[in-house]
Design an enzyme around this catalytic site. Structure first.
Site, PDB file in Angstrom:
ATOM      1  N   SER A 135     -66.556 -43.953 -72.269  1.00 42.46           N
ATOM      2  CA  SER A 135     -66.770 -44.331 -73.843  1.00 42.46           C
ATOM      3  C   SER A 135     -66.064 -45.432 -74.560  1.00 42.46           C
ATOM      4  O   SER A 135     -64.665 -46.186 -74.438  1.00 42.46           O
ATOM      5  CB  SER A 135     -66.818 -42.983 -74.245  1.00 42.46           C
ATOM      6  OG  SER A 135     -66.774 -42.516 -75.110  1.00 42.46           O
ATOM      7  N   SER A 186     -65.878 -49.005 -77.475  1.00 38.70           N
ATOM      8  CA  SER A 186     -66.882 -50.015 -77.838  1.00 38.70           C
ATOM      9  C   SER A 186     -67.247 -51.138 -76.446  1.00 38.70           C
ATOM     10  O   SER A 186     -67.669 -51.602 -76.057  1.00 38.70           O
ATOM     11  CB  SER A 186     -66.206 -51.069 -79.311  1.00 38.70           C
ATOM     12  OG  SER A 186     -64.817 -51.245 -78.974  1.00 38.70           O
ATOM     13  N   THR A 187     -66.373 -51.081 -75.981  1.00 37.35           N
ATOM     14  CA  THR A 187     -65.734 -52.180 -74.387  1.00 37.35           C
ATOM     15  C   THR A 187     -67.025 -51.458 -73.383  1.00 37.35           C
ATOM     16  O   THR A 187     -67.766 -51.757 -72.801  1.00 37.35           O
ATOM     17  CB  THR A 187     -64.840 -51.742 -73.393  1.00 37.35           C
ATOM     18  OG1 THR A 187     -63.325 -51.791 -74.360  1.00 37.35           O
ATOM     19  CG2 THR A 187     -64.030 -52.991 -72.549  1.00 37.35           C
ATOM     20  N   ASP A 223     -64.818 -47.344 -67.673  1.00 35.22           N
ATOM     21  CA  ASP A 223     -63.929 -47.233 -68.807  1.00 35.22           C
ATOM     22  C   ASP A 223     -63.005 -47.750 -69.343  1.00 35.22           C
ATOM     23  O   ASP A 223     -62.926 -48.845 -68.761  1.00 35.22           O
ATOM     24  CB  ASP A 223     -63.441 -45.678 -68.600  1.00 35.22           C
ATOM     25  CG  ASP A 223     -63.327 -44.509 -69.272  1.00 35.22           C
ATOM     26  OD1 ASP A 223     -64.039 -45.238 -70.794  1.00 35.22           O
ATOM     27  OD2 ASP A 223     -62.909 -43.155 -69.530  1.00 35.22           O
ATOM     28  N   GLY A 224     -62.404 -47.217 -70.579  1.00 34.57           N
ATOM     29  CA  GLY A 224     -62.368 -48.139 -71.309  1.00 34.57           C
ATOM     30  C   GLY A 224     -60.678 -47.828 -71.614  1.00 34.57           C
ATOM     31  O   GLY A 224     -60.408 -46.574 -70.593  1.00 34.57           O
ATOM     32  N   LYS A 284     -56.050 -43.103 -73.173  1.00 30.04           N
ATOM     33  CA  LYS A 284     -57.211 -43.300 -73.849  1.00 30.04           C
ATOM     34  C   LYS A 284     -57.566 -41.582 -74.351  1.00 30.04           C
ATOM     35  O   LYS A 284     -56.042 -41.312 -75.038  1.00 30.04           O
ATOM     36  CB  LYS A 284     -57.656 -42.368 -72.049  1.00 30.04           C
ATOM     37  CG  LYS A 284     -57.946 -44.138 -71.631  1.00 30.04           C
ATOM     38  CD  LYS A 284     -58.308 -43.735 -70.081  1.00 30.04           C
ATOM     39  CE  LYS A 284     -60.641 -43.266 -70.784  1.00 30.04           C
ATOM     40  NZ  LYS A 284     -60.828 -44.442 -71.910  1.00 30.04           N
ATOM     41  N   GLY A 285     -58.536 -42.043 -75.019  1.00 32.21           N
ATOM     42  CA  GLY A 285     -58.386 -40.533 -76.038  1.00 32.21           C
ATOM     43  C   GLY A 285     -59.048 -40.995 -77.803  1.00 32.21           C
ATOM     44  O   GLY A 285     -59.189 -40.021 -78.471  1.00 32.21           O
ATOM     45  N   GLY A 331     -60.964 -42.633 -78.602  1.00 32.71           N
ATOM     46  CA  GLY A 331     -62.259 -41.926 -79.415  1.00 32.71           C
ATOM     47  C   GLY A 331     -62.891 -40.451 -79.339  1.00 32.71           C
ATOM     48  O   GLY A 331     -63.905 -40.512 -79.776  1.00 32.71           O
ATOM     49  N   GLU A 370     -63.736 -37.404 -70.124  1.00 34.61           N
ATOM     50  CA  GLU A 370     -63.513 -39.050 -69.844  1.00 34.61           C
ATOM     51  C   GLU A 370     -62.743 -38.949 -68.328  1.00 34.61           C
ATOM     52  O   GLU A 370     -62.220 -39.571 -66.883  1.00 34.61           O
ATOM     53  CB  GLU A 370     -62.438 -40.000 -70.151  1.00 34.61           C
ATOM     54  CG  GLU A 370     -63.687 -40.711 -71.576  1.00 34.61           C
ATOM     55  CD  GLU A 370     -62.565 -41.312 -72.642  1.00 34.61           C
ATOM     56  OE1 GLU A 370     -63.155 -42.251 -73.569  1.00 34.61           O
ATOM     57  OE2 GLU A 370     -61.424 -41.232 -73.013  1.00 34.61           O
TER      58      GLU A 370
HETATM   59  C1  5RP Z   1     -62.116 -42.924 -75.943  1.00 32.67           C
HETATM   60  C2  5RP Z   1     -61.574 -43.343 -74.771  1.00 32.67           C
HETATM   61  C3  5RP Z   1     -61.561 -45.577 -74.859  1.00 32.67           C
HETATM   62  O1  5RP Z   1     -61.830 -45.759 -74.369  1.00 32.67           O
HETATM   63  C4  5RP Z   1     -60.514 -45.751 -75.688  1.00 32.67           C
HETATM   64  O2  5RP Z   1     -60.433 -45.789 -77.236  1.00 32.67           O
HETATM   65  C5  5RP Z   1     -60.700 -47.636 -76.048  1.00 32.67           C
HETATM   66  O3  5RP Z   1     -62.120 -47.730 -77.138  1.00 32.67           O
HETATM   67  P1  5RP Z   1     -62.771 -49.408 -77.084  1.00 32.67           P
HETATM   68  O4  5RP Z   1     -63.912 -49.737 -75.610  1.00 32.67           O
HETATM   69  O5  5RP Z   1     -63.085 -48.967 -77.601  1.00 32.67           O
HETATM   70  O6  5RP Z   1     -61.302 -50.014 -77.616  1.00 32.67           O
HETATM   71  O7  5RP Z   1     -61.069 -43.348 -74.193  1.00 32.67           O
HETATM   72  O8  5RP Z   1     -61.584 -41.731 -75.612  1.00 32.67           O
END
Ligand code: 5RP
Length: 224
Positions: free
Chosen positions: A27, A29-30, A83-84, A96-97, A99, A105
């Site tokens: 989850s 933006s990436t 995953d990002g 992570k986290g 978001g 995740e």
């Molecule tokens: C969400 C996450 C995302 O993978 C992390 O925040 C990276 O986000 P983005 O791709 O928007 O930079 O862990 O819980």
């Protein structure tokens, strides 16, 4: 048209997706770029995959893009998770986290045969910790859990979104914990996990099999 590093890394990772796979969908933006590119492959090449999304946001976007989804009730195994991350250290431990989706995740990423992290080079750090570490906690008695977290040496703040307490997809709160640096990610994860009221931490230690980084358009891959 020039594309961002996030998009570049995400599109490279989509090349790893093979016909018939059960895909763990992280989850952020990436990951959203990954989903858009995956939708193109499904349309153009007709590849058949089923995804298990790690957040309601990813589930919504996948549905909008026509990407077939499934659940753990139907598939207890994931071939590949993408995953990002908020931070990636030199040992490929992750924070992570950002978001707020860290629990799902971690469940999705940990069960995958192969777990790929996608990011721009701005996420690379020597040691984790500059980005406040998200910890998901049970709402009941969160004030007590917060004090227990503070005793581990961090400054804490309960996460808010639009003036309201942020609620995770699991109905829990997130406490963001600012440690100076996280010298031993696995040890700190275990310490936090042992606290009553804690559901999960955003430390993903020894989990990533491969990290795909784009830096000003140049791709590189690091493996554990
Ligand atoms: C969400 C996450 C995302 O993978 C992390 O925040 C990276 O986000 P983005 O791709 O928007 O930079 O862990 O819980």
């Amino acid at each position: 048209m020039e594309i961002s590093d996030k998009q570049h890394a995400a599109e490279r990772a989509v090349e790893y997706i093979k016909n018939g796979m059960i895909l763990g969908i992280g989850s952020g933006s990436t990951v959203n770029y990954m989903l858009k590119q995956l939708a193109r492959r499904i349309e153009v090449e007709g590849i058949q995959i089923k995804g298990i999304p790690a957040s309601k946001k990813s589930e919504k976007l996948a549905n909008e893009l026509g990407i077939p989804l499934t659940t753990f009730a139907e598939h207890s195994h994931i071939d590949l998770a993408i995953d990002g991350a908020d931070e990636i250290d030199e040992q490929l431990h992750l924070s992570k986290g950002g978001g707020g989706s860290l629990v799902r995740e971690k469940m999705v990423d940990s069960i995958a045969d192969y777990f790929i992290v996608i990011a721009g080079a701005d996420k690379l750090v020597k040691k984790l910790g500059a980005f406040p570490l998200p910890v998901e906690v049970v709402p009941f008695g969160w004030e007590v859990t917060e004090k227990r977290l503070q005793k581990l040496g961090c400054k804490t703040s309960l996460r808010y979104q639009e003036d309201k307490t942020f609620i995770s997809d699991n109905g829990n709160y997130i406490i963001d914990c600012q440690f100076e640096t996280i010298a031993e990610p696995e040890k700190l994860h275990q310490e936090i996990k042992s606290l009553l009221g804690v559901v999960e931490t955003g430390i993903f230690a020894n989990m990533a099999d491969e990290v795909i980084i784009s830096e000003q358009g140049n791709l590189r891959s690091m493996k554990r």
